[in-house]
Scaffold this active site. Structure first.
Site, PDB file in Angstrom:
ATOM      1  N   ASP A 163       6.392  -5.585  14.931  1.00  0.00           N
ATOM      2  CA  ASP A 163       5.104  -4.946  15.150  1.00  0.00           C
ATOM      3  C   ASP A 163       5.347  -3.613  15.860  1.00  0.00           C
ATOM      4  O   ASP A 163       6.053  -3.579  16.871  1.00  0.00           O
ATOM      5  CB  ASP A 163       4.241  -5.875  16.030  1.00  0.00           C
ATOM      6  CG  ASP A 163       2.803  -5.412  16.106  1.00  0.00           C
ATOM      7  OD1 ASP A 163       2.569  -4.216  16.342  1.00  0.00           O
ATOM      8  OD2 ASP A 163       1.897  -6.251  15.919  1.00  0.00           O
ATOM      9  N   ASP A 190       7.457  -3.879   9.227  1.00  0.00           N
ATOM     10  CA  ASP A 190       6.056  -4.315   9.129  1.00  0.00           C
ATOM     11  C   ASP A 190       5.861  -5.477  10.078  1.00  0.00           C
ATOM     12  O   ASP A 190       6.834  -5.994  10.636  1.00  0.00           O
ATOM     13  CB  ASP A 190       5.664  -4.686   7.698  1.00  0.00           C
ATOM     14  CG  ASP A 190       4.201  -4.356   7.423  1.00  0.00           C
ATOM     15  OD1 ASP A 190       3.324  -4.926   8.124  1.00  0.00           O
ATOM     16  OD2 ASP A 190       3.918  -3.533   6.532  1.00  0.00           O
ATOM     17  N   GLY A 209       0.815  -1.214   0.000  1.00  0.00           N
ATOM     18  CA  GLY A 209       0.000   0.000   0.000  1.00  0.00           C
ATOM     19  C   GLY A 209       0.847   1.262   0.000  1.00  0.00           C
ATOM     20  O   GLY A 209       1.885   1.347  -0.661  1.00  0.00           O
ATOM     21  N   TYR A 219     -10.625   5.601  14.753  1.00  0.00           N
ATOM     22  CA  TYR A 219      -9.652   5.963  13.707  1.00  0.00           C
ATOM     23  C   TYR A 219      -9.456   7.484  13.647  1.00  0.00           C
ATOM     24  O   TYR A 219      -8.323   7.990  13.618  1.00  0.00           O
ATOM     25  CB  TYR A 219     -10.175   5.434  12.371  1.00  0.00           C
ATOM     26  CG  TYR A 219      -9.259   5.648  11.188  1.00  0.00           C
ATOM     27  CD1 TYR A 219      -8.119   4.869  11.014  1.00  0.00           C
ATOM     28  CD2 TYR A 219      -9.556   6.613  10.228  1.00  0.00           C
ATOM     29  CE1 TYR A 219      -7.292   5.050   9.907  1.00  0.00           C
ATOM     30  CE2 TYR A 219      -8.740   6.802   9.120  1.00  0.00           C
ATOM     31  CZ  TYR A 219      -7.608   6.022   8.967  1.00  0.00           C
ATOM     32  OH  TYR A 219      -6.792   6.206   7.870  1.00  0.00           O
TER      33      TYR A 219
END
Ligand code: NAP
Length: 474
Positions: free
Chosen positions: A289, A266, A246, A380
């Site tokens: 993480d 990642d 992405g 979010y």
């Protein structure tokens, strides 16, 4: 994900079909196909105009010369004398704009830093009104205002604020052919740092940025202006979180394009994808993480051991777990807060102890959802608004250390995150902006790379929306 409607309406038949039904035809945007050139405006005509009392024209013209532009002027415009004086001071050669039948320069810069009151705004109207109908596709309009704190009167501050409305409205009018309009609010100290922002906003790197206002001020102590725009990140080490795919993968690619060595982070589950993204870039993958309790410690050790620290930290890793508040479980709330916001603060706190090189620059990924809010995204949006506040609050502290932090707020970007949306929502999300299409991961990566580079030396604590002027929170 392919925008089939855009592809269709850009075919000969599709264009005719859409226009006969009065449907929108999203323009094809001109994006950068390679890294910045040393002088990115070389061989390009740039029309510059100013208000009669403009104070930044010499600096703007010097910057345009450094970028290689062929500078055109409109001798009939009421502010021409200010441009002429600026050109004399900067030693820049001016060329008259052609006749009304000639194409208009694809870049127009208006120095409106001297507008002293409401009446002065007419000078902006006089320049743009006769040309608005004739702009070529993908024109870049950049207007410069004086930052409110550096204006001389309430009237001047009012007029400078008026320019925001002008630029935002112009952006909405000219987006149909892929053209953009943005406003730089420049402090007097910011005049010395204009060439980088002008390189970004006049070029293909800002294709999906329009209708935005960005403040340009002084650079951190000890900063030097870049001598040229190409390979501005050569020798720099950049960390990108969520780099496997992405937007994060695109950020890694564009940072590497400009010369950086990229350390991509990642989740361990993404190790394969991370390797696939980073190996063509000769980058380093770190399966970690961001919410691991020792994430900051492990990252700092890795950076110190391999590179003696990092120059650029991009906090991109992020997730959505949407639910209306009434249905949101504590687990969904905590997960989004921890990844999107908590991890940024924890990792930075550790890196600021050791793990950074002098002049380090941070870039955080926010979202227009954090500006406008979205039903179903209380978790979010709280994190993405928090990111904006974090950048504002940390900027003055970092400036004292010679460092900087900024944020990028993407709008609708074509990624796995948005591909997972219901089709109707996705189609609406794509179209409700001035360019009538979703952005690409590359668009966010270009803005991040700009902020990470010396081109943005005069920008600290700011958030730039990269959203095609999305109507959400506009
Ligand atoms: P994406 O395709 O889901 O990619 C996000 C990456 O971050 C994934 O590789 C993901 O790994 C990784 N990640 C998630 N949690 C992590 C963790 N705890 N530690 C390390 N890495 C982790 O998302 P995207 O669309 O590229 O979004 C990137 C950023 O842009 C996010 O901050 C997002 O909020 C923001 N943004 C996106 C849009 C948009 O339209 N796409 C709009 C506004 C803002 P997993 O796959 O294993 O989870």
């Amino acid at each position: 994900m392919l925008d089939r409607y855009l592809e269709f309406t850009n075919s000969a038949f599709g264009k005719q079909f859409a226009s006969s039904l009065g449907l929108p035809t999203p323009p094809r945007l001109q994006r950068a196909e390679s890294g910045y050139a040393a002088a990115p405006l070389a061989g390009m005509k740039v029309l510059i105009a100013a208000d009669a009392a403009a104070t930044a024209s010499a600096a703007v013209l010097a910057a345009l010369r450094a970028l290689g532009a062929t500078v055109q002027v409109a001798p009939g415009h009421s502010g021409f004398a200010a441009v002429k004086a600026g050109a004399q001071a900067a030693g820049v050669e001016l060329h008259s704009e052609g006749s009304d039948s000639d194409p208009i320069a694809p870049v127009i810069v208006f120095d409106a830093t001297g507008i002293a009151g409401t009446g002065g705004l007419k000078q902006v109207y006089e320049l743009f009104q006769p040309r608005a109908r004739r702009l070529v596709a993908n024109t870049r309009v950049v207007v410069l205002a004086r930052a409110t704190a550096d204006t001389d009167s309430v009237q001047a501050a009012t007029a400078a604020a008026g320019l925001r409305g002008f630029v935002r409205s112009l952006a909405k009018e000219i987006g149909k052919n892929g053209s953009t309009a943005n406003l730089l609010e420049v402090s007097r100290a910011g005049d010395a740092w204009l060439s980088g922002p002008l390189a970004f906003f006049t070029g293909p790197n800002s294709a999906y940025v329009t209708g935005q206002v960005l403040a340009v001020g002084d650079a951190p102590k000890g900063a030097t202006a870049p001598a040229h725009c190409n390979q501005s990140l050569a020798g720099k080490v950049a960390v990108v979180t969520g780099a496997a795919r992405g937007i994060g993968a695109a950020i890694a690619q564009i940072l590497a394009r400009e010369g950086a060595t990229v350390v991509g982070m990642d989740r361990p589950a993404e190790e394969g994808a991370l390797g696939a993204t980073l190996s063509p870039l000769n980058g380093v993958g770190l399966a970690l993480d961001v919410t691991a309790p020792d994430a900051g410690e492990r990252l700092a050790s890795e950076l110190n051991a391999r590179f003696g620290g990092a120059d650029i930290i991009v906090h991109n890793a992020g997730v959505t777990r949407d639910k209306m508040l009434r249905n949101m479980t504590p687990a969904l709330w905590d997960m989004v807060l921890d990844i999107n916001l908590g991890a940024i603060l924890n990792i930075n706190e550790r890196l600021l102890q050791s793990g950074l090189k002098p002049g380090a620059r941070f870039v955080c990924i926010s979202s227009i959802g954090g500006i406008g809010g979205n039903a179903g995204q209380t978790n979010y949006a709280a994190t993405k608004a928090g990111v904006i506040g974090y950048a504002e609050a940390l900027a003055p502290i970092l400036a004292k250390k010679g460092m900087a932090i900024n944020a990028v707020a993407p709008g609708f970007i074509e990624t796995q995150m948005t591909a997972a949306m219901p089709m109707a929502n996705r189609e609406v999300g794509r179209r409700v902006n001035s360019l009538a299409q979703g952005g690409l991961p590359q668009d966010i990566a270009e803005a991040v790379t700009f902020f990470a580079s010396p081109l943005a030396m005069g920008i600290n604590g700011k958030t730039l929306r990269v959203c095609g002027q999305n109507w959400l929170g506009a």
